[in-house]
Design a protein around this motif. Structure first.
Motif, PDB file in Angstrom:
ATOM      1  N   VAL A 187      -3.724   7.695   5.715  1.00  4.73           N
ATOM      2  CA  VAL A 187      -5.150   8.050   5.754  1.00  4.73           C
ATOM      3  C   VAL A 187      -5.912   7.035   6.616  1.00  4.73           C
ATOM      4  O   VAL A 187      -6.742   7.402   7.454  1.00  4.73           O
ATOM      5  CB  VAL A 187      -5.736   8.113   4.326  1.00  4.73           C
ATOM      6  N   ALA A 188      -5.597   5.749   6.435  1.00  2.75           N
ATOM      7  CA  ALA A 188      -6.274   4.705   7.209  1.00  2.75           C
ATOM      8  C   ALA A 188      -6.059   4.897   8.702  1.00  2.75           C
ATOM      9  O   ALA A 188      -6.995   4.877   9.500  1.00  2.75           O
ATOM     10  CB  ALA A 188      -5.776   3.320   6.777  1.00  2.75           C
ATOM     11  N   TRP A 189      -4.805   5.139   9.076  1.00  2.00           N
ATOM     12  CA  TRP A 189      -4.506   5.244  10.508  1.00  2.00           C
ATOM     13  C   TRP A 189      -4.975   6.560  11.103  1.00  2.00           C
ATOM     14  O   TRP A 189      -5.260   6.645  12.294  1.00  2.00           O
ATOM     15  CB  TRP A 189      -3.018   4.990  10.758  1.00  2.00           C
ATOM     16  N   PRO A 229     -12.352   4.553  15.573  1.00  2.00           N
ATOM     17  CA  PRO A 229     -12.506   3.208  16.120  1.00  2.00           C
ATOM     18  C   PRO A 229     -11.672   2.937  17.375  1.00  2.00           C
ATOM     19  O   PRO A 229     -12.132   2.229  18.269  1.00  2.00           O
ATOM     20  CB  PRO A 229     -12.036   2.296  14.978  1.00  2.00           C
ATOM     21  N   ILE A 289      -8.320   5.771  12.142  1.00  2.00           N
ATOM     22  CA  ILE A 289      -8.342   4.950  13.359  1.00  2.00           C
ATOM     23  C   ILE A 289      -8.065   5.793  14.600  1.00  2.00           C
ATOM     24  O   ILE A 289      -8.692   5.625  15.641  1.00  2.00           O
ATOM     25  CB  ILE A 289      -7.296   3.814  13.239  1.00  2.00           C
ATOM     26  N   TRP A 293       2.920  -1.928  12.202  1.00  4.41           N
ATOM     27  CA  TRP A 293       1.896  -2.601  11.393  1.00  4.41           C
ATOM     28  C   TRP A 293       2.410  -2.908   9.984  1.00  4.41           C
ATOM     29  O   TRP A 293       2.211  -3.999   9.458  1.00  4.41           O
ATOM     30  CB  TRP A 293       0.644  -1.715  11.322  1.00  4.41           C
ATOM     31  N   ALA A 313      -8.929   6.885  -0.758  1.00 12.33           N
ATOM     32  CA  ALA A 313      -7.768   6.059  -0.415  1.00 12.33           C
ATOM     33  C   ALA A 313      -7.859   4.703  -1.106  1.00 12.33           C
ATOM     34  O   ALA A 313      -6.862   4.182  -1.626  1.00 12.33           O
ATOM     35  CB  ALA A 313      -7.664   5.892   1.099  1.00 12.33           C
ATOM     36  N   PRO A 351      -6.881  -2.469   9.870  1.00 14.01           N
ATOM     37  CA  PRO A 351      -6.949  -1.102   9.348  1.00 14.01           C
ATOM     38  C   PRO A 351      -7.531  -1.028   7.938  1.00 14.01           C
ATOM     39  O   PRO A 351      -8.212  -0.059   7.593  1.00 14.01           O
ATOM     40  CB  PRO A 351      -5.482  -0.660   9.348  1.00 14.01           C
ATOM     41  N   ILE A 352      -7.287  -2.076   7.129  1.00  8.67           N
ATOM     42  CA  ILE A 352      -7.822  -2.076   5.764  1.00  8.67           C
ATOM     43  C   ILE A 352      -9.336  -2.217   5.810  1.00  8.67           C
ATOM     44  O   ILE A 352     -10.065  -1.543   5.078  1.00  8.67           O
ATOM     45  CB  ILE A 352      -7.168  -3.204   4.948  1.00  8.67           C
ATOM     46  N   LEU A 386       0.841  -1.194   0.000  1.00  7.05           N
ATOM     47  CA  LEU A 386       0.000   0.000   0.000  1.00  7.05           C
ATOM     48  C   LEU A 386       0.876   1.244   0.000  1.00  7.05           C
ATOM     49  O   LEU A 386       1.903   1.286   0.675  1.00  7.05           O
ATOM     50  CB  LEU A 386      -0.889   0.023   1.240  1.00  7.05           C
ATOM     51  N   VAL A 444       1.922  13.276   5.901  1.00  8.74           N
ATOM     52  CA  VAL A 444       0.471  13.185   5.795  1.00  8.74           C
ATOM     53  C   VAL A 444      -0.202  13.078   7.167  1.00  8.74           C
ATOM     54  O   VAL A 444      -1.256  13.668   7.397  1.00  8.74           O
ATOM     55  CB  VAL A 444       0.057  11.981   4.919  1.00  8.74           C
ATOM     56  N   THR A 502     -14.944  11.957   6.326  1.00  9.35           N
ATOM     57  CA  THR A 502     -14.143  10.753   6.498  1.00  9.35           C
ATOM     58  C   THR A 502     -14.439   9.694   5.449  1.00  9.35           C
ATOM     59  O   THR A 502     -13.531   9.034   4.950  1.00  9.35           O
ATOM     60  CB  THR A 502     -14.410  10.144   7.877  1.00  9.35           C
ATOM     61  N   VAL A 553      -6.932   4.980  -4.788  1.00  7.35           N
ATOM     62  CA  VAL A 553      -5.498   5.137  -5.035  1.00  7.35           C
ATOM     63  C   VAL A 553      -4.755   3.820  -4.829  1.00  7.35           C
ATOM     64  O   VAL A 553      -3.828   3.486  -5.565  1.00  7.35           O
ATOM     65  CB  VAL A 553      -4.922   6.242  -4.117  1.00  7.35           C
ATOM     66  N   LEU A 578      -4.275  12.322  -3.210  1.00  2.00           N
ATOM     67  CA  LEU A 578      -4.931  11.826  -1.994  1.00  2.00           C
ATOM     68  C   LEU A 578      -4.536  12.667  -0.784  1.00  2.00           C
ATOM     69  O   LEU A 578      -5.378  13.037   0.039  1.00  2.00           O
ATOM     70  CB  LEU A 578      -4.574  10.352  -1.774  1.00  2.00           C
ATOM     71  N   ALA A 579      -3.236  12.983  -0.684  1.00  2.00           N
ATOM     72  CA  ALA A 579      -2.779  13.807   0.440  1.00  2.00           C
ATOM     73  C   ALA A 579      -3.460  15.179   0.394  1.00  2.00           C
ATOM     74  O   ALA A 579      -3.892  15.713   1.425  1.00  2.00           O
ATOM     75  CB  ALA A 579      -1.263  13.968   0.394  1.00  2.00           C
ATOM     76  N   LEU A 595     -12.958  10.481   2.029  1.00  2.00           N
ATOM     77  CA  LEU A 595     -11.511  10.317   2.094  1.00  2.00           C
ATOM     78  C   LEU A 595     -11.141   8.831   2.021  1.00  2.00           C
ATOM     79  O   LEU A 595     -10.221   8.434   1.299  1.00  2.00           O
ATOM     80  CB  LEU A 595     -11.001  10.937   3.400  1.00  2.00           C
ATOM     81  N   VAL A 655       0.756   6.966   1.769  1.00  2.00           N
ATOM     82  CA  VAL A 655      -0.309   7.951   1.931  1.00  2.00           C
ATOM     83  C   VAL A 655      -1.616   7.242   2.300  1.00  2.00           C
ATOM     84  O   VAL A 655      -2.357   7.691   3.179  1.00  2.00           O
ATOM     85  CB  VAL A 655      -0.529   8.754   0.633  1.00  2.00           C
ATOM     86  N   VAL A 656      -1.870   6.125   1.639  1.00  2.00           N
ATOM     87  CA  VAL A 656      -3.078   5.349   1.930  1.00  2.00           C
ATOM     88  C   VAL A 656      -3.018   4.847   3.369  1.00  2.00           C
ATOM     89  O   VAL A 656      -3.998   4.938   4.121  1.00  2.00           O
ATOM     90  CB  VAL A 656      -3.206   4.172   0.927  1.00  2.00           C
ATOM     91  N   GLN A 677      -7.067  14.935   1.416  1.00  2.00           N
ATOM     92  CA  GLN A 677      -7.212  14.839   2.864  1.00  2.00           C
ATOM     93  C   GLN A 677      -7.232  16.230   3.490  1.00  2.00           C
ATOM     94  O   GLN A 677      -8.042  16.516   4.364  1.00  2.00           O
ATOM     95  CB  GLN A 677      -6.093  14.023   3.471  1.00  2.00           C
ATOM     96  N   VAL A 719     -11.223  -1.277   8.279  1.00  2.00           N
ATOM     97  CA  VAL A 719     -11.744   0.009   8.759  1.00  2.00           C
ATOM     98  C   VAL A 719     -11.954   0.972   7.585  1.00  2.00           C
ATOM     99  O   VAL A 719     -13.005   1.603   7.460  1.00  2.00           O
ATOM    100  CB  VAL A 719     -10.791   0.640   9.804  1.00  2.00           C
ATOM    101  N   VAL A 720     -10.957   1.049   6.702  1.00  2.00           N
ATOM    102  CA  VAL A 720     -11.065   1.961   5.552  1.00  2.00           C
ATOM    103  C   VAL A 720     -12.211   1.538   4.633  1.00  2.00           C
ATOM    104  O   VAL A 720     -13.017   2.366   4.194  1.00  2.00           O
ATOM    105  CB  VAL A 720      -9.743   2.007   4.755  1.00  2.00           C
ATOM    106  N   VAL A 751     -11.239  17.252   5.675  1.00  2.00           N
ATOM    107  CA  VAL A 751     -10.909  16.740   6.998  1.00  2.00           C
ATOM    108  C   VAL A 751     -12.137  16.094   7.643  1.00  2.00           C
ATOM    109  O   VAL A 751     -12.039  15.088   8.337  1.00  2.00           O
ATOM    110  CB  VAL A 751     -10.370  17.876   7.893  1.00  2.00           C
TER     111      VAL A 751
END
Lengths: 288, 267
Positions: free
Chosen positions: A117-119, A128, A122, A162, B238, B25-26, A110, A230, B231, B241, B220-221, B234, A113-114, B224, B28-29, B228
């Motif tokens: 964004v994910a973290w 979460p 979180i 991670w 992600a 985390p994946i 990944l 980021v 969510t 991308v 993507l950055a 965004l 940047v992706v 973001q 979650v996205v 903001v």
């Protein structure tokens, strides 16, 4: 018979591109690092002053200090986890290891940047992580993870853990699979417990893999840029700034191009030194 | 080796826990990307369409594809040629030049990007495809020459000699025998270079300050910064991308894993 110039004909495209866009810029970086320059006006030769700045400038010292903390999260923690997981998995035959490799390797492919964004999602105040903490009655632990002077750097570090743990685990599994099963059986007949077995048999067999894992992950920690750019932009304050981020800031935002080049060269020397040291540490055993 | 049932069960549990850690985390996205932004129930597939148009991802994904393709074509060709010379020919200076190439695998982007920007700006070349692509080609050529040399060194000599006796030229031996036989090595290099280029952040950020060659990760950055609060948009962005590399990974994962592990093991 091949004429002497023949090989060079094949090398021309590689040498031209590589020389012009990699070797030459390194030389220029070294040159830049000896000057004070704001990127626009005249430059002034200052000798090694910019390197002295790496040692004395509070901001830069902080950045390298943060890099050390990141090394713990990017390299040491994944190594401990990877060794433990691989050692346990190696003791009993399980099916599905192929799928396991595929899954745990995903964070590696990944874009950072992706990942960032994910973290960020979180770690969000109502994200979460805080929701989960509240759900299990740990309200007192919830916080703005990316807005906290103490916790933001570890929070960024955990993202590194991670990303790297899967890679390290796969490496360790590959190394451990090389140990002949009979050796384990012999060790058990001799009455060796899981711990003895690990220390005497498993660990020595993955020396090479440990070196590779440490090299890859420490270099990744030292090069961290996208993640910080980021996730935190070095903040809050400058509590999460790192050398690579300082290179970018100084070279392109605050007009300290010479200092940026000095930080970049220092970083490069550190990476080369590290490669050398780690490879030296492993070599003697491999020569047997 | 005998192991108890309890231990085997434990191992399966461990497998599941580690996979959950990697995928958490994946997930979650993915879940966030399908949530309606203003609350309420249902699956909001519309988030993807909205992120796509609001972030102009059609344009930026196209830029990414263009940069990746350019880097791939040049880096692959140059690496195959260089690897062929390094791997099959003996000549003076070979060791020195090859060591110089190895150095490039370790050099961090930070060490080249500062003078690259200022020198190319002087030449008026920033904000061009070349400014974004050439530095990445150079980095990929460092790895690629090393990687292809390793293949050519193990390539069957007998095959090469037989072809030579049949009167095939050096060039023909390379393109119609060694390259087809070496497809696995070339595929591995292709997927790695594609992934590195697609995911690269610092070089396009610096080399195209006006955004003319803004690649998808940069977009993507930026997205973001502008969204903001949104969510779910965004998260959808992600996913967009990440998707191209992830799809290639799912089909060719052996190549990714092999390349990233073996490529790291330098001689």
């Amino acid at each position: 018979m091949t004429p002497r110039w023949r090989p060079w004909l094949y090398l021309v495209p590689a040498i031209v591109v590589y020389g012009a866009f990699l070797l030459y810029p390194i030389g220029r970086s070294v040159q830049f690092s000896l000057y004070e320059w704001d990127g626009l006006g005249a430059s002034e030769f200052v000798g090694l002053a910019n390197y002295l700045g790496v040692l004395t400038d509070a901001g830069l010292r902080a950045a390298f200090g943060h890099a050390l903390v990141l090394i713990a999260f990017f390299a040491l923690l994944p190594l401990a986890l990877g060794l433990a997981v691989a050692a346990v998995l190696n003791r009993a035959r399980v099916r599905g290891l192929g799928l396991f490799r595929t899954v745990v390797f995903v964070p590696q492919v990944l874009a950072m940047v992706v990942v960032a964004v994910a973290w960020r999602a979180i770690y969000a105040p109502d994200g979460p992580l805080n929701t989960a903490l509240t759900a299990v009655g740990l309200d007192s632990l919830t916080r703005a993870w990316l807005g906290d002077y103490t916790w933001t750097l570890p929070a960024v570090g955990i993202v590194g853990t991670w990303v790297q743990t899967g890679l390290v685990t796969v490496l360790m599994l590959a190394g451990m699979a090389r140990v002949p099963r009979e050796q384990y059986e012999a060790a058990r007949l001799d009455g060796a417990g899981p711990v003895r077995e690990f220390v005497a048999l498993t660990l020595p067999s993955v020396r090479g893999e440990i070196a590779v894992a440490l090299t890859l992950t420490i270099v990744a920690a030292l090069k961290t840029f996208d993640l910080v750019y980021v996730m935190t932009a070095g903040g809050p304050g400058n509590s999460t700034t790192v050398p690579a981020y300082e290179v970018f800031q100084r070279a392109f935002r605050t007009g300290q191009v010479g200092s940026a080049a000095a930080v970049a060269i220092t970083l490069t020397v550190l990476i080369f030194g590290l490669n050398l040291v780690i490879n030296r540490l492993v070599e003697p055993r491999e020569d047997r | 080796m005998t192991t108890s049932r309890a231990e085997t069960a434990m191992n399966y549990l461990l497998l599941v826990v580690v996979c959950a850690f990697a995928l958490g985390p994946i997930v979650v996205v993915l879940v966030t990307s399908l949530q309606p932004d203003l609350g309420g129930g249902g699956i909001a597939w519309g988030n993807y369409a909205e992120a796509w148009s609001q972030g102009s991802f059609a344009r930026y994904l196209r830029t990414s594809a263009l940069v990746s393709a350019t880097v791939l074509v040049v880096a692959l060709t140059a690496s195959v040629l260089a690897g062929y010379a390094f791997g099959t020919m003996t000549f003076r200076g070979s060791t020195v030049v090859f060591s110089l190439v190895l150095v490039g695998i370790m050099v961090p982007t930070e060490a080249i990007v500062v003078p690259l920007f200022y020198d190319l700006r002087t030449l008026g070349l920033t904000n061009t495809l070349w400014a974004v692509a050439f530095p990445q080609m150079a980095q990929s050529i460092a790895f690629g020459s090393y990687w292809m040399r390793a293949y050519f060194r193990t390539a069957p000599r007998s095959l090469m000699e037989a072809a030579r006796l049949d009167g095939a030229s050096e060039r023909r031996v390379l393109w119609s025998i060694l390259v087809p036989v070496g497809r696995p090595a070339i595929v591995t290099m292709t997927v790695l270079v594609f992934m590195w280029t697609w995911n690269e952040f610092l070089i396009p950020l610096v080399m195209s300050p006006n955004g003319a060659y803004r690649t998808a990760p940069l977009a993507l950055a930026l997205f973001q910064g502008q969204h903001v609060q949104a969510t779910s948009l965004l998260a959808a962005a992600a996913v967009l991308v990440a998707l191209p590399v992830v799809v290639v990974y799912l089909f060719l994962q052996r190549h990714f894993i092999r390349g990233m592990l073996e490529g790291a093991v330098r001689e």
